[in-house]
Enzyme design. Structure first.
Site, PDB file in Angstrom:
ATOM      1  N   PHE A  24      35.067  38.049  39.524  1.00 60.10           N
ATOM      2  CA  PHE A  24      33.779  38.629  39.146  1.00 60.10           C
ATOM      3  C   PHE A  24      33.847  40.156  39.192  1.00 60.10           C
ATOM      4  O   PHE A  24      34.270  40.743  40.175  1.00 60.10           O
ATOM      5  CB  PHE A  24      32.682  38.120  40.081  1.00 60.10           C
ATOM      6  CG  PHE A  24      31.335  38.741  39.823  1.00 60.10           C
ATOM      7  CD1 PHE A  24      30.639  38.469  38.656  1.00 60.10           C
ATOM      8  CD2 PHE A  24      30.755  39.597  40.753  1.00 60.10           C
ATOM      9  CE1 PHE A  24      29.404  39.036  38.408  1.00 60.10           C
ATOM     10  CE2 PHE A  24      29.518  40.169  40.512  1.00 60.10           C
ATOM     11  CZ  PHE A  24      28.842  39.886  39.334  1.00 60.10           C
ATOM     12  N   GLN A  25      33.441  40.784  38.105  1.00 59.14           N
ATOM     13  CA  GLN A  25      33.431  42.243  37.950  1.00 59.14           C
ATOM     14  C   GLN A  25      34.820  42.858  38.134  1.00 59.14           C
ATOM     15  O   GLN A  25      34.955  43.961  38.652  1.00 59.14           O
ATOM     16  CB  GLN A  25      32.415  42.895  38.889  1.00 59.14           C
ATOM     17  CG  GLN A  25      30.970  42.608  38.488  1.00 59.14           C
ATOM     18  CD  GLN A  25      29.960  43.504  39.166  1.00 59.14           C
ATOM     19  OE1 GLN A  25      30.192  43.999  40.272  1.00 59.14           O
ATOM     20  NE2 GLN A  25      28.831  43.719  38.513  1.00 59.14           N
ATOM     21  N   LYS A  45      38.187  46.448  47.327  1.00 56.69           N
ATOM     22  CA  LYS A  45      37.137  46.347  48.345  1.00 56.69           C
ATOM     23  C   LYS A  45      37.712  46.077  49.732  1.00 56.69           C
ATOM     24  O   LYS A  45      37.258  46.661  50.732  1.00 56.69           O
ATOM     25  CB  LYS A  45      36.150  45.247  47.963  1.00 56.69           C
ATOM     26  CG  LYS A  45      34.967  45.141  48.911  1.00 56.69           C
ATOM     27  CD  LYS A  45      33.939  44.139  48.418  1.00 56.69           C
ATOM     28  CE  LYS A  45      32.734  44.089  49.364  1.00 56.69           C
ATOM     29  NZ  LYS A  45      31.700  43.139  48.887  1.00 56.69           N
ATOM     30  N   MET A  65      24.136  66.478  12.086  1.00 58.28           N
ATOM     31  CA  MET A  65      25.463  66.758  11.537  1.00 58.28           C
ATOM     32  C   MET A  65      25.935  65.620  10.645  1.00 58.28           C
ATOM     33  O   MET A  65      26.576  65.853   9.602  1.00 58.28           O
ATOM     34  CB  MET A  65      26.475  67.004  12.657  1.00 58.28           C
ATOM     35  CG  MET A  65      27.791  67.573  12.176  1.00 58.28           C
ATOM     36  SD  MET A  65      27.640  69.207  11.374  1.00 58.28           S
ATOM     37  CE  MET A  65      27.636  70.284  12.807  1.00 58.28           C
TER      38      MET A  65
END
Length: 572
Positions: free
Chosen positions: A125-126, A175, A484
């Site tokens: 996850f992530q 982590k 632009m």
């Protein structure tokens, strides 16, 4: 014992540290004063320690806003901007800022959270392979796998980011590494990177060769880039130019490295540069590039770039020399050190008066110009900003027409007053970058000049400006279009305005007020004069919605594939 660190008690009152403790202590040793960060699951161990840390933390409302703010901070201070983002989408949200900083040589140290080491590579996850993603757009990147390496890696990252040619460095922090306890403090180490040894000192023989070339030249010109600013060499550039009577052309990112009102200053070169600067480059017989990389927006068609010139190139990055333009006199060195030696050579300055007279005649005949009619013109707005701030503001822009008008009509007489996205041309850069610029210099007047398109890409950062009561003056040059893009469609795509017009917009004044910021809508020059006089020095943020002419274009312009001498829109 590390002073100021948070400790965990274990056993017989034995004090231990976590990886997050080591990380924050290393940041303190690097004298980090500001962190731009957004918390998330993978960086919670770090954020738990930040709760008690004596470091100012700025919470952007989007990670992209945070890294652009860090770029603005780095550009004004010269110190690495520090960013924290969580794993996965937090990390990928800073990718644009990394690419922007990489191309514009801005020092950043960006910490990305990562999933625990035990699940790296499992599509947890992530999880995102941020090392693989950022390798092409960073100066270097690390992933910490051993807690004992944290102090060394952080020390190396700051050294790499800020030495040589500056650039962004990523540190990926799993982590579990941030949460792990270490019972012995890693020994302090000196930075030792045998494979990375930036060369600061120029080769003496090449300096002599350039000195002799200057003494022979009839039409010399210096092209000064952002390398002058990064090396803090502005005063030396001025001394050398005056000593040898050498006219100066600036790149977009180099503006401010030489005083705009100095008689030897010719202006900005390139696609939207002025006639005199571009023709000086085209007609020169000696072109001295100091700290610029000969990018395509400067050179135009390379077959027609400085075709009559001997080219000398001073750059700290050897990869840039000869990459785009053949170079007869290569000098790998820091701009400051090279200029010192050139000044010491004190070569005989030939009489360039005929060349300077020609340049001055071009200046007088072909200045920047615009039609002064009843509509509120963006060029006039920028001129008024210069007048009201006496040229002493920090000017931050987004990307597009307004960026070019700011570069053309605001006279930069001082170094480190100009913040813009050059190489990547990142819309959404301007508003958050002004936050970093204001935090870098709390007493400065900061102008955040934006177009209505780019402004809407990072409007959420208005909340940070309001929350911190940063006295930024947000100057919205609103032509209800992607100006632009629309200009190119008009000139090169038969006026087929495919999705470049934005007739339906929020009421920007009300939007600002929703964030607690005063706003004004301005439609005439008289209103602009009055309101600017009222608010330019006010101690609070203000949004100024200038409803400018929707048909105004940026001129001069060099069309794609054309040479510097083939400008259109020049005043005749």
């Amino acid at each position: 014992m590390l002073q100021g660190a948070a400790f965990t008690e274990t056993g017989a009152n034995k004090k231990t540290l976590t990886g997050a403790d080591l990380l924050l202590e290393a940041l303190k040793k690097e004298n980090v004063e500001v962190i731009f960060g957004y918390p998330g699951g993978a960086v919670l161990p770090i954020y738990d320690k930040l709760y008690d840390a004596n470091i100012l933390h700025i919470l952007p409302r989007h990670e992209q806003g945070g890294i652009h703010a860090a770029e603005g901070y780095a550009r004004i201070t010269g110190k690495p901007g520090v960013v924290i983002a969580t794993s996965g989408p937090g990390a990928t949200n800073v990718v644009t800022g990394l690419a922007d900083a990489f191309l514009d040589s801005l020092p950043l140290v960006v910490f990305t959270g990562q999933v625990a080491t035990s699940v790296i590579g499992t599509d947890a996850f992530q999880e995102a392979d941020i090392l693989g993603i950022t390798t092409p757009i960073t100066k270097y990147n690390f992933q910490i796998r051993n807690i004992e390496d944290i102090p060394r890696i952080i020390k190396e990252a700051f050294y790499i980011a800020s030495s040589g040619r500056p650039g962004p460095v990523v540190i990926d922090v799993p982590k579990d590494i941030a949460a792990t306890i270490v019972e012995e403090i890693p020994a302090e180490e000196e930075v030792n990177l045998p494979g990375y040894q930036p060369n600061l000192q120029p080769n003496y023989l090449q300096i002599r060769k350039l000195t002799e070339a200057v003494s022979r030249a009839k039409r010399p010109v210096i092209l000064a880039g952002a390398g002058i600013l990064h090396s803090k060499a502005s005063s030396l550039l001025k001394e050398y130019a005056e000593q040898q009577q050498l006219p100066i052309v600036h790149t977009l990112l180099g503006l401010g490295g030489f005083p705009a009102e100095h008689p030897l200053f010719l202006g900005m070169g390139g696609m939207h540069g002025c006639y005199t600067a571009n023709m000086a480059l085209y007609e020169s017989d000696l072109l001295i590039n100091i700290g610029a990389r000969f990018d395509d927006r400067l050179t135009g068609n390379l077959q027609h770039f400085a075709p009559k010139a001997v080219v000398a190139h001073i750059d700290i990055d050897p990869a840039e020399i000869g990459k785009n333009v053949p170079t007869e006199i290569p000098i790998v060195a820091d701009a400051r050190e090279a200029l010192k030696q050139l000044i010491e050579q004190n070569g005989t300055a030939p009489n360039h008066q005929e060349w300077i007279d020609t340049l001055n005649a071009w200046k007088e005949k072909h200045p920047y110009h615009y039609d002064k009619d009843q509509e509120l013109k963006p060029q006039r707005v920028v001129e008024m900003l210069y007048e009201k701030t006496k040229g002493e503001a920090i000017v931050v822009t987004d990307v597009g027409q307004h960026q070019m008008w700011a570069a053309q009509y605001y006279k930069f007489n001082q170094a480190d007053k100009w913040v813009t996205s050059g190489g990547l041309g990142t819309m959404g850069f301007g508003l958050p970058a002004s936050i970093g610029a204001q935090l870098a210099d709390r007493d400065a007047t900061v102008l955040s000049i934006c177009g209505d398109g780019g402004f809407q890409m990072c409007t959420q950062e208005l909340m940070v400006i309001s929350e911190l009561n940063l006295p930024i003056k947000i100057v919205l040059l609103n032509n209800q279009s992607l100006g632009m893009v629309k200009q190119w469609q008009e000139l090169f795509y038969e006026e087929r305005y495919s999705y470049s017009q934005i007739p339906k917009q929020p009421e920007f004044v009300k939007l600002a007020e929703a964030y607690g910021i005063k706003g004004y809508s301005i439609t005439t020059e008289e209103e602009a004069e009055r309101i600017l006089s009222e608010v330019i020095n006010s101690p609070e943020p203000v949004l100024l919605d200038f409803r400018i002419s929707p048909t105004e274009k940026v001129y001069p312009m060099i069309a794609p594939g054309k040479g510097l001498h083939e400008m259109v829109g020049v005043k005749e």
